[in-house]
Scaffold this active site. Structure first.
Site, mmCIF file in Angstrom:
data_model
loop_
_atom_site.group_PDB
_atom_site.id
_atom_site.type_symbol
_atom_site.label_atom_id
_atom_site.label_comp_id
_atom_site.label_asym_id
_atom_site.label_seq_id
_atom_site.Cartn_x
_atom_site.Cartn_y
_atom_site.Cartn_z
ATOM 1 C CG LEU A 191 62.134 27.066 69.946
ATOM 2 C CD1 LEU A 191 62.632 28.316 69.247
ATOM 3 C CD2 LEU A 191 62.511 27.104 71.421
ATOM 4 N NE ARG A 204 64.243 36.586 56.895
ATOM 5 C CZ ARG A 204 64.179 35.703 57.855
ATOM 6 N NH1 ARG A 204 63.293 34.723 57.791
ATOM 7 N NH2 ARG A 204 64.989 35.761 58.886
HETATM 8 C C1 FAD Z 1 68.367 27.658 59.237
HETATM 9 C C2 FAD Z 1 67.223 28.393 59.873
HETATM 10 C C3 FAD Z 1 67.464 29.474 60.704
HETATM 11 C C4 FAD Z 1 66.411 30.152 61.299
HETATM 12 N N1 FAD Z 1 66.685 31.224 62.099
HETATM 13 C C5 FAD Z 1 65.648 31.869 62.696
HETATM 14 C C6 FAD Z 1 65.904 32.974 63.558
HETATM 15 O O1 FAD Z 1 67.036 33.369 63.793
HETATM 16 N N2 FAD Z 1 64.840 33.586 64.126
HETATM 17 C C7 FAD Z 1 63.549 33.186 63.909
HETATM 18 O O2 FAD Z 1 62.631 33.771 64.473
HETATM 19 N N3 FAD Z 1 63.299 32.121 63.116
HETATM 20 C C8 FAD Z 1 64.303 31.455 62.512
HETATM 21 N N4 FAD Z 1 64.035 30.395 61.694
HETATM 22 C C9 FAD Z 1 62.671 29.857 61.640
HETATM 23 C C10 FAD Z 1 62.382 29.053 62.907
HETATM 24 O O3 FAD Z 1 63.532 28.338 63.277
HETATM 25 C C11 FAD Z 1 61.246 28.063 62.759
HETATM 26 O O4 FAD Z 1 60.152 28.659 62.143
HETATM 27 C C12 FAD Z 1 60.805 27.551 64.118
HETATM 28 O O5 FAD Z 1 61.906 27.076 64.853
HETATM 29 C C13 FAD Z 1 59.779 26.450 63.981
HETATM 30 O O6 FAD Z 1 59.494 25.947 65.260
HETATM 31 P P1 FAD Z 1 58.331 24.903 65.464
HETATM 32 O O7 FAD Z 1 58.351 24.530 66.885
HETATM 33 O O8 FAD Z 1 57.072 25.435 64.896
HETATM 34 O O9 FAD Z 1 58.740 23.653 64.537
HETATM 35 P P2 FAD Z 1 60.067 22.731 64.531
HETATM 36 O O10 FAD Z 1 61.163 23.259 65.330
HETATM 37 O O11 FAD Z 1 60.302 22.430 63.086
HETATM 38 O O12 FAD Z 1 59.594 21.430 65.252
HETATM 39 C C14 FAD Z 1 58.725 20.512 64.635
HETATM 40 C C15 FAD Z 1 58.542 19.359 65.583
HETATM 41 O O13 FAD Z 1 57.491 18.541 65.081
HETATM 42 C C16 FAD Z 1 57.908 17.197 65.042
HETATM 43 N N5 FAD Z 1 57.167 16.578 63.950
HETATM 44 C C17 FAD Z 1 56.944 17.028 62.700
HETATM 45 N N6 FAD Z 1 56.151 16.180 62.036
HETATM 46 C C18 FAD Z 1 55.879 15.167 62.882
HETATM 47 C C19 FAD Z 1 55.116 13.989 62.774
HETATM 48 N N7 FAD Z 1 54.432 13.671 61.660
HETATM 49 N N8 FAD Z 1 55.083 13.139 63.837
HETATM 50 C C20 FAD Z 1 55.750 13.427 64.994
HETATM 51 N N9 FAD Z 1 56.473 14.562 65.154
HETATM 52 C C21 FAD Z 1 56.521 15.404 64.104
HETATM 53 C C22 FAD Z 1 59.405 17.237 64.855
HETATM 54 O O14 FAD Z 1 59.957 16.040 65.317
HETATM 55 C C23 FAD Z 1 59.758 18.446 65.726
HETATM 56 O O15 FAD Z 1 59.855 18.049 67.060
HETATM 57 C C24 FAD Z 1 65.088 29.735 61.066
HETATM 58 C C25 FAD Z 1 64.835 28.650 60.233
HETATM 59 C C26 FAD Z 1 65.894 28.002 59.612
HETATM 60 C C27 FAD Z 1 65.594 26.904 58.655
#
Ligand code: FAD
Length: 639
Positions: A45, A332
């Site tokens: 996201l 939590r």
């Molecule tokens: C089961 C579960 C349910 C959840 N439910 C909720 C909820 O209902 N509401 C809420 O607010 N939060 C929720 N969370 C937390 C939330 O989903 C996450 O904190 C959030 O989606 C993280 O988004 P992000 O874009 O930061 O990272 P991510 O979605 O983890 O994306 C990381 C990206 O980085 C890329 N990446 C990582 N390392 C590398 C690398 N070395 N090289 C290239 N690409 C890389 C991956 O490929 C991916 O595209 C939940 C978490 C879990 C585990």
């Protein structure tokens, strides 16, 4: 230290800071934007929303992710919802209340100005997502519906059944796909960032490995954005996707970016309990279930009767008893600790001592099975598939599990790390949640960062000019590339006898025991020694099959686990130096008589940001003092 650790919080009243800052920041003229290259690592996201927004503005973006499609980022797993201070329920919500709840929920360990901005932007996110067509749940009359999450007494969580992350990610992905189609974003799926390139003290590019061909290549840019998610998998068993890891942020830390509050890790209270030594993953049961589910254990220790045979009078609805104001919707960290206490005291409802009931019978009597299915149908189905028990008939059994990491790379108000040109967004930064994140606030933060903050602040950095032209023929790129190749060869050359997973499992177990839900000085000191010994063994005994010039998942995992092993040491060190309990960081030595976290504001009201200083020397701690002008410091109470 490279660069500076200056928070750069704008002057003025908190409610005017962001507005004023947006005016004061420098702009890049529309025609000049196309001259800038920006690398975005991550397409969850945070990354997808940032890459799409930057491209829409006119920047050239290269976006990297290790999955086969941006749509498979871990964000897709988010279940329960996303917070926003819309006050659609007319139940007393406001930007101020969301701000207050978040600072308090984080146990006063976050930066007030950032949190206020997050609450302010929350309302725009919902409008943006609705415009994209995200199918949020609606009331009968057509208005968007809300439900409640922990740490709040209002209903401000927008949701799409138990699949909110998936629907939001589809919205961000379609915006990204449009830009890929227009040629503004070059997408690199199945490509893993393995290092950061710093030239003249600025982040100027990355080195990656193509996970299909094994090719190692360098990419240059004017700025680098890390949106690489959290590191809960340091515990091996967590609710995160198996691929989540710390590599990108840890490699950046080793190139000079400060790592903030690594010990702030969240243990989620409602997960399906671990059931065996060979399990590789844990499953979350969304916090949204606590809207209607009631948590209890039998009043009698070791009571082995079936739940339905235990009369109501012989049940202890302990959260409702201990916290009458918030009941089952305490934050939590509080719910997790109380579940652990109950189980440690012999009230577990799972053989082996790790489980409490989450019971829907009252809600089913009130709303009917179909009412419950409408709200949580997919979660109930998932629970039944995994456990073989039907939660419409018997209570779910749940236990806390590693879930989210509040720690991350240190960033200033502009979401830029101390390394100029390196911006960090989403779960990968330490920014807004202090020592404990409230439910449904991670999606809010990731999208605030990606859609609404970074697109402005990165312009301010780029507009300041002074960026020498560089390309990948620069010696710094050649050197980092050589180091990445050398490390890959070293992993393949160990040729030991123990699998990568066996080491990861061992690391996870010891981190859970020594640096998990509760921590002690002695445990952390032991943990530090054990992690060091394990790391030495890893580099002598790990077996990584296959070769580097090919698809090789064992090699991918080995690199990630090697990084976790180094990072775990920093986590223990951070937890050891923080001689207080706050939020999810619970040091047993520091608790109130009734077992709540006892902060020490005089000594620890700061962000601890760690500077890597080489494999053989201790990291250096830097402190950003935290001031609380608007939400006054107080012991949290949810009673
Ligand atoms: C089961 C579960 C349910 C959840 N439910 C909720 C909820 O209902 N509401 C809420 O607010 N939060 C929720 N969370 C937390 C939330 O989903 C996450 O904190 C959030 O989606 C993280 O988004 P992000 O874009 O930061 O990272 P991510 O979605 O983890 O994306 C990381 C990206 O980085 C890329 N990446 C990582 N390392 C590398 C690398 N070395 N090289 C290239 N690409 C890389 C991956 O490929 C991916 O595209 C939940 C978490 C879990 C585990």
């Amino acid at each position: 230290m490279i660069g500076e650790m200056r928070p750069r919080v704008p002057e003025g009243p908190i409610q005017d800071k962001w507005e004023r800052h947006r005016f004061e920041m420098k702009l890049v003229n529309p025609a000049n934007k196309r001259r800038f290259e920006v690398i975005v690592v991550g397409s969850g996201l945070a990354g997808a929303s940032a890459a799409a927004s930057l491209a829409e503005l006119g920047y050239h973006v290269s976006c990297f992710c290790f999955q086969d499609s941006p749509r498979r980022a871990h964000s897709i797993a988010a279940q329960g919802g996303i917070n926003a201070a819309k006050n659609y329920q007319n139940d007393g919500d406001s930007v101020w209340r969301l701000f207050y709840d978040t600072v308090k929920g984080g146990d006063f360990r976050s930066r007030e100005a950032n949190v206020y901005r997050l609450a302010e932007i929350s309302v725009q996110i919902i409008d943006q997502c609705v415009a994209q067509g995200v199918p949020f749940a609606r009331e009968y009359g057509g208005l968007l519906a809300n439900r409640s999450f922990g740490g709040a007494q209002v209903s401000r969580t927008f949701y799409a059944r138990g699949q909110t992350g998936q629907q939001l990610l589809l919205g961000a992905y379609q915006a990204l796909a449009r830009q890929i189609g227009l040629g503004q974003v070059q997408m690199y799926p199945r490509t893993e960032m393995l290092d950061l390139v710093v030239i003249d003290g600025r982040a100027r590019g990355i080195v990656v490995r193509d996970l299909v061909t094994g090719a190692i290549t360098a990419h240059a840019a004017h700025a680098v954005v890390l949106a690489t998610g959290g590191y809960s998998n340091v515990f091996f068993l967590s609710t995160n996707a198996k691929g989540c890891n710390v590599t990108a942020t840890w490699r950046a830390a080793k190139r000079g970016a400060l790592f903030a509050n690594p010990c702030f890790t969240q243990i989620h209270p409602t997960c399906i309990p671990a059931h065996g030594a060979h399990q590789s993953k844990l499953t979350l049961m969304s916090e949204s279930l606590r809207n209607d589910g009631r948590i209890w254990v039998p009043k009698k220790q070791g009571d082995s009767r079936r739940p339905g045979d235990i009369p109501v009078g012989e049940r202890d609805y302990y959260l409702e008893r201990l916290y009458p104001s918030f009941g089952n919707l305490v934050p939590r960290d509080v719910a997790s600790r109380r579940a652990k206490d109950m189980c440690d005291d012999g009230y577990s409802v799972v053989p082996g001592g790790h489980g409490v009931y989450l019971d829907f019978s009252d809600a089913i009597a009130r709303l009917g099975t179909s009412g419950i299915a409408e709200r949580y149908g997919n979660l109930f189905e998932m629970y039944e598939r995994i456990t073989g028990e039907n939660p419409y008939d018997v209570p779910m059994r749940i236990y806390p599990a590693p879930h989210y990491t509040m720690g991350g790379l240190w960033v200033d108000y502009n979401l830029m790390s101390n390394l100029p040109g390196l911006h960090v967004i989403g779960e990968a930064n330490f920014s807004d949640h202090g020592a404990n994140r409230l439910g449904a606030s991670a999606l809010m933060q990731g999208l605030a960062d990606g859609y609404f903050i970074l697109p402005y602040t990165i312009g301010d950095y780029l507009a300041q000019g002074k960026l020498e032209p560089v390309d990948v023929s620069h010696t710094a790129f050649r050197q980092v590339e050589a180091e990445v190749r050398e490390r890959t060869s070293r992993l393949l050359a160990v040729n030991g006898s123990q699998s990568v997973d066996a080491f990861h499992r061992e690391l996870g177990h010891l981190m859970w025991e020594q640096c998990g839900m509760s921590r002690t000085k002695q445990g952390l000191e032991n943990g530090l020694q054990q992690v060091r010994r394990l790391r030495e063994r890893f580099w002598k005994e790990v077996f990584v099959g296959g070769k580097g010039e090919d698809l090789n998942q064992s090699l991918e995992r080995a690199g990630r686990v090697a990084d976790f092993m180094e990072f775990a040491e920093l986590m223990c060190l951070d937890a050891l130096q923080r001689e207080e309990s706050c939020g999810a960081h619970f040091r047993e030595e520091y608790q109130t008589p009734d077992g709540e976290a006892k902060r020490d504001d005089a000594r620890f009201s700061y962000v601890a940001a760690w500077e890597w200083s080489g494999a053989d020397s201790a990291p250096v701690a830097h402190h950003e003092p935290l001031g609380f002008e608007y939400v006054h410091l107080a012991q949290r109470s949810y009673k």
